[in-house]
Design an enzyme around this catalytic site. Structure first.
Site, PDB file in Angstrom:
ATOM      1  N   HIS A 161       0.900  -1.211   0.004  1.00 50.19           N
ATOM      2  CA  HIS A 161      -0.114   0.010   0.175  1.00 50.19           C
ATOM      3  C   HIS A 161       0.685   1.507   0.090  1.00 50.19           C
ATOM      4  O   HIS A 161       2.101   1.103   0.478  1.00 50.19           O
ATOM      5  CB  HIS A 161      -0.982   0.225   1.369  1.00 50.19           C
ATOM      6  CG  HIS A 161      -2.093  -0.922   1.192  1.00 50.19           C
ATOM      7  ND1 HIS A 161      -1.981  -1.942   2.493  1.00 50.19           N
ATOM      8  CD2 HIS A 161      -3.159  -1.252   0.252  1.00 50.19           C
ATOM      9  CE1 HIS A 161      -3.330  -2.489   2.179  1.00 50.19           C
ATOM     10  NE2 HIS A 161      -3.602  -2.305   0.973  1.00 50.19           N
ATOM     11  N   CYS A 248      -2.750  -0.362   9.775  1.00 49.69           N
ATOM     12  CA  CYS A 248      -3.722  -1.289   9.237  1.00 49.69           C
ATOM     13  C   CYS A 248      -4.745  -1.512  10.400  1.00 49.69           C
ATOM     14  O   CYS A 248      -5.797  -2.012   9.905  1.00 49.69           O
ATOM     15  CB  CYS A 248      -2.877  -2.473   8.579  1.00 49.69           C
ATOM     16  SG  CYS A 248      -1.796  -2.280   7.436  1.00 49.69           S
TER      17      CYS A 248
HETATM   18  N1  GLY Z   1      -2.726  -9.308   4.628  1.00 49.17           N
HETATM   19  C1  GLY Z   1      -3.091  -8.074   4.551  1.00 49.17           C
HETATM   20  C2  GLY Z   1      -3.359  -7.837   3.044  1.00 49.17           C
HETATM   21  O1  GLY Z   1      -2.936  -8.521   2.287  1.00 49.17           O
HETATM   22  O2  GLY Z   1      -4.362  -7.214   2.882  1.00 49.17           O
END
Ligand code: GLY
Length: 253
Positions: A161, A248
């Site tokens: 991300h 996250c």
């Molecule tokens: N394991 C977190 C994701 O891949 O979104």
């Protein structure tokens, strides 16, 4: 200032969560402890923490940041880019409508993970990644504009991300890894450069002038504290095995 955070409890099925590289399965009991320490740290930073029940049908659902973006003026429910995560957002719009007058949802063919969205005041940087596509970013910016906010996109070449590589620490300051250091859209920020061997620490989180930093990254921790910010180090080893970081694990607003 943030006042609230929403987290989702880890579920036992997280041992089969998505990951780019195999660094072993997470230990569920250890993850529960690390998550509890994380919630305590959020509280110590002054946040009221709402803990949502775990969703064992979605192994990655502890990474609730990917499910929505909560701005000062509206909530935007994401449409996660990974098939196995797509339905993690079920029921979220209804829940958020108790908190926000305006709640929007990213719709197909758009995809957007909250981890790809970096908030800088009322301006948002959106990473185009394997999870977030141009249509998802376009819809997101449309929603922002309805509330006098705006944003722009950053094409990502690596990392899960956007916030795997860059995080805003307020005071016009970012932590950033080498590949994005010279990105034109980030040129105005003061930069704390994160060395490649500590790249995971680029996912650090500003909360009311405390910075949550993953433990085990000493150069990054000292670079961030040298900039005058107070740091709180937290062990995230079990979430890291699933490519998840500190941001996250919560929605902050
Ligand atoms: N394991 C977190 C994701 O891949 O979104």
């Amino acid at each position: 200032m943030f006042k609230n955070a929403i987290v989702r409890k880890p579920c036992p099925s997280m041992v089969s969560g998505l990951r780019d590289q195999d660094n072993g399965d997470p230990d569920f009991e250890r993850a529960v402890k690390q998550h509890s320490d994380y919630c305590d740290a959020l509280r110590q930073c002054g946040l009221e923490v709402t803990e949502l029940e775990s969703m064992n049908q979605f192994p990655d659902s502890v990474f609730i940041e990917d499910n929505a973006v909560l701005t000062r003026k509206c909530a935007i429910v994401a449409r996660p880019g990974a098939d196995s995560r797509r339905n993690e957002t079920e029921g979220l719009a209804e829940m958020l409508s108790c908190l926000y007058e305006s709640v929007y949802e990213i719709t197909a063919p758009g995809t957007l993970d909250g981890g790809d969205v970096m908030m800088v005041g009322d301006y948002y940087y959106i990473g185009l990644s394997e999870r977030t596509n141009a249509e998802g970013a376009r819809q997101f910016i449309e929603f922002l504009k309805q509330h006098d906010m705006d944003g722009d996109t950053i094409q990502l070449e690596a990392g899960l991300h956007l916030k795997s590589s860059v995080s805003y620490l307020e005071h016009n300051q970012i932590v950033v890894t080498e590949p994005l250091t010279n990105h034109a859209l980030l040129s105005e920020f003061k930069k704390i450069i994160i060395e490649s061997e500590e790249a995971y620490a680029a996912n650090s989180v500003w909360i009311n002038d405390n910075i949550l930093v993953p433990s085990g990254f000493p150069q990054s921790a000292s670079a961030i504290s040298e900039s005058g910010l107070s740091i709180v180090e937290l062990d995230t080893s079990e979430f890291r095995k699933l490519d998840g970081g500190l941001s996250c694990l919560s929605l902050r607003f």
